[in-house]
Design an enzyme around this catalytic site. Structure first.
Site, PDB file in Angstrom:
ATOM      1  N   SER A   1       0.907  -1.376  -0.025  1.00 12.91           N
ATOM      2  CA  SER A   1       0.038  -0.092   0.163  1.00 12.91           C
ATOM      3  C   SER A   1       0.903   1.441  -0.004  1.00 12.91           C
ATOM      4  O   SER A   1       2.058   1.233   0.426  1.00 12.91           O
ATOM      5  CB  SER A   1      -0.766  -0.074   1.336  1.00 12.91           C
ATOM      6  OG  SER A   1      -1.552   1.274   1.551  1.00 12.91           O
TER       7      SER A   1
ATOM      8  N   TYR B   1      -2.029  -1.347  10.472  1.00  9.71           N
ATOM      9  CA  TYR B   1      -2.022  -1.769   9.272  1.00  9.71           C
ATOM     10  C   TYR B   1      -0.689  -1.389   8.712  1.00  9.71           C
ATOM     11  O   TYR B   1      -0.178  -1.862   7.749  1.00  9.71           O
ATOM     12  CB  TYR B   1      -3.475  -1.138   8.760  1.00  9.71           C
ATOM     13  CG  TYR B   1      -3.446  -1.303   7.168  1.00  9.71           C
ATOM     14  CD1 TYR B   1      -3.991  -2.415   6.590  1.00  9.71           C
ATOM     15  CD2 TYR B   1      -3.439  -0.280   6.392  1.00  9.71           C
ATOM     16  CE1 TYR B   1      -4.123  -2.704   5.372  1.00  9.71           C
ATOM     17  CE2 TYR B   1      -3.549  -0.363   4.888  1.00  9.71           C
ATOM     18  CZ  TYR B   1      -3.977  -1.696   4.469  1.00  9.71           C
ATOM     19  OH  TYR B   1      -4.283  -1.776   3.159  1.00  9.71           O
TER      20      TYR B   1
HETATM   21  P1  NDP Z   1     -11.241  -6.416   0.731  1.00 11.07           P
HETATM   22  O1  NDP Z   1     -11.640  -5.983   2.307  1.00 11.07           O
HETATM   23  O2  NDP Z   1     -12.081  -6.207  -0.335  1.00 11.07           O
HETATM   24  O3  NDP Z   1     -10.605  -7.909   0.903  1.00 11.07           O
HETATM   25  C1  NDP Z   1      -9.715  -8.327   1.769  1.00 11.07           C
HETATM   26  C2  NDP Z   1      -9.604  -9.671   1.546  1.00 11.07           C
HETATM   27  O4  NDP Z   1      -8.754 -10.146   2.389  1.00 11.07           O
HETATM   28  C3  NDP Z   1     -11.083 -10.282   1.696  1.00 11.07           C
HETATM   29  O5  NDP Z   1     -11.240 -11.176   0.818  1.00 11.07           O
HETATM   30  C4  NDP Z   1     -10.942 -10.912   3.073  1.00 11.07           C
HETATM   31  O6  NDP Z   1     -11.782 -12.399   3.333  1.00 11.07           O
HETATM   32  C5  NDP Z   1      -9.413 -11.353   3.229  1.00 11.07           C
HETATM   33  N1  NDP Z   1      -9.057 -11.810   4.556  1.00 11.07           N
HETATM   34  C6  NDP Z   1      -8.959 -10.882   5.584  1.00 11.07           C
HETATM   35  N2  NDP Z   1      -8.651 -11.644   6.697  1.00 11.07           N
HETATM   36  C7  NDP Z   1      -8.250 -12.844   6.151  1.00 11.07           C
HETATM   37  C8  NDP Z   1      -7.672 -14.072   6.625  1.00 11.07           C
HETATM   38  N3  NDP Z   1      -7.535 -13.909   8.086  1.00 11.07           N
HETATM   39  N4  NDP Z   1      -7.660 -15.240   5.845  1.00 11.07           N
HETATM   40  C9  NDP Z   1      -8.145 -15.306   4.659  1.00 11.07           C
HETATM   41  N5  NDP Z   1      -8.517 -14.309   4.038  1.00 11.07           N
HETATM   42  C10 NDP Z   1      -8.619 -13.070   4.724  1.00 11.07           C
HETATM   43  O7  NDP Z   1     -10.005  -5.681   0.580  1.00 11.07           O
HETATM   44  P2  NDP Z   1      -9.170  -5.073  -0.822  1.00 11.07           P
HETATM   45  O8  NDP Z   1      -9.447  -5.991  -1.946  1.00 11.07           O
HETATM   46  O9  NDP Z   1      -9.293  -3.565  -0.939  1.00 11.07           O
HETATM   47  O10 NDP Z   1      -7.623  -5.372  -0.437  1.00 11.07           O
HETATM   48  C11 NDP Z   1      -6.819  -6.303  -0.822  1.00 11.07           C
HETATM   49  C12 NDP Z   1      -5.475  -5.921  -0.771  1.00 11.07           C
HETATM   50  O11 NDP Z   1      -5.087  -4.693  -1.189  1.00 11.07           O
HETATM   51  C13 NDP Z   1      -5.279  -5.727   0.945  1.00 11.07           C
HETATM   52  O12 NDP Z   1      -3.729  -6.421   1.097  1.00 11.07           O
HETATM   53  C14 NDP Z   1      -5.036  -4.471   1.313  1.00 11.07           C
HETATM   54  O13 NDP Z   1      -4.107  -4.084   2.312  1.00 11.07           O
HETATM   55  C15 NDP Z   1      -4.529  -3.663  -0.114  1.00 11.07           C
HETATM   56  N6  NDP Z   1      -4.711  -2.636  -0.467  1.00 11.07           N
HETATM   57  C16 NDP Z   1      -6.078  -2.032  -0.405  1.00 11.07           C
HETATM   58  C17 NDP Z   1      -6.295  -0.697  -0.705  1.00 11.07           C
HETATM   59  C18 NDP Z   1      -7.768  -0.219  -0.671  1.00 11.07           C
HETATM   60  O14 NDP Z   1      -8.045   0.837  -0.703  1.00 11.07           O
HETATM   61  N7  NDP Z   1      -8.841  -1.102  -0.668  1.00 11.07           N
HETATM   62  C19 NDP Z   1      -5.360   0.404  -0.714  1.00 11.07           C
HETATM   63  C20 NDP Z   1      -4.055  -0.253  -0.673  1.00 11.07           C
HETATM   64  C21 NDP Z   1      -3.977  -1.567  -0.648  1.00 11.07           C
HETATM   65  P3  NDP Z   1     -12.985 -12.212   4.139  1.00 11.07           P
HETATM   66  O15 NDP Z   1     -13.846 -11.114   3.550  1.00 11.07           O
HETATM   67  O16 NDP Z   1     -13.489 -13.493   4.327  1.00 11.07           O
HETATM   68  O17 NDP Z   1     -12.465 -11.718   5.595  1.00 11.07           O
END
Ligand code: NDP
Length: 238
Positions: A130, A143
């Protein structure tokens, strides 16, 4: 075709990465915590191999992925974002964030890289970081700490795995309007500030991030290792 491991697919960036990889002909192992998301994804993209596990649980992850078989490409995408002002950061929130966002990256990458080395094949690993690995934003102590550490972890992995022809890189997006991104933009003033500070004056689309992930997974980035692609509209340039 390459076989890829991409945790997790349930929403946002992970889900669309799985779909793009599948569309490009890869066999994809899709990892998520929420079973319904895997079921709906399997309907959207028949043929993926779903694995349901909490990546923050070391033993459960070992059981679920320990015998995953040959993997050529890995995307470490799972993360939680638990907002707390620095003075209120709790042990529970910090530990959970570290375990999901950072420790699982080490664990899953070890499994996958050991397999690549044993088979003597090249590979590519993309860690989804990020802009907050480099720029401070209020209330993101846990985070942001994991993302800062992830950038350095990526360099160490690149250093140690490079001789085995395994490349490791990050993508570093700005806000993307997924479930997680909306948690940030719910703070109207913060969203306005972040957008106005961005030279392109907009947030990133999921597709922008997926495209950079695909580039880093592919041989088109064959000489890129221990590096990162900013998907930030120029936010960190200013
Ligand atoms: P979402 O919240 O849409 O997706 C996050 C995903 O992580 C969900 O599918 C969630 O599954 C999964 N997850 C969380 N905890 C666990 C766990 N313990 N085991 C398995 N799966 C898990 O977020 P994004 O798609 O936006 O994020 C994806 C990546 O992008 C992350 O690494 C985030 O830090 C990064 N990012 C996102 C930004 C944003 O603004 N969106 C900006 C910069 C980076 P479940 O729903 O089942 O918990």
């Amino acid at each position: 075709f390459k076989r890829s491991l991409c945790p997790p697919p349930s929403t946002g960036i992970g889900r669309d990465t799985v779909k793009a990889l599948r569309d490009s002909g890869a066999q994809v192992v899709a990892v998520s915590r929420t079973k319904e998301d895997l079921v709906s994804l399997s309907k959207e993209r028949p043929g993926i191999e779903p694995v349901c596990v909490d990546l923050g649980d070391w033993e459960a992850t070992e059981r679920a992925l320990g015998n995953i078989g040959p993997i050529d490409l890995l995307v470490n995408n799972a993360a939680v974002l638990l907002e707390q002002p620095f003075l209120e950061v709790s042990k529970e929130a910090f530990d959970r964030t570290i375990n999901v966002n950072l420790r699982s990256v080490i664990q899953v990458s070890q499994m996958v890289a050991k397999g690549m080395i044993a088979r003597g094949v090249p590979g590519s690993i993309v860690n989804v970081s990020s802009i907050v690995s480099r720029a401070a934003i209020f209330c993101l102590t846990s985070y942001s700490s994991t993302k800062g550490a992830m950038d350095m972890l990526t360099k160490i992995m690149a250093l140690e795995l490079g001789p085995h022809k395994i490349r490791v890189n990050t993508v570093n997006p700005t806000v993307v309007l997924t479930h997680m991104g909306r948690r940030v933009t719910n703070h109207t003033e913060l969203a306005k500030y972040l957008k106005e500070r961005t030279p392109l004056n907009k947030f990133a689309e999921v597709e922008d991030v997926v495209n950079s992930i695909l580039f880093l997974l592919s041989d088109k980035s064959a000489m890129t290792n221990g590096s990162g692609i900013l998907v930030d509209g120029g936010y960190l340039a200013c």
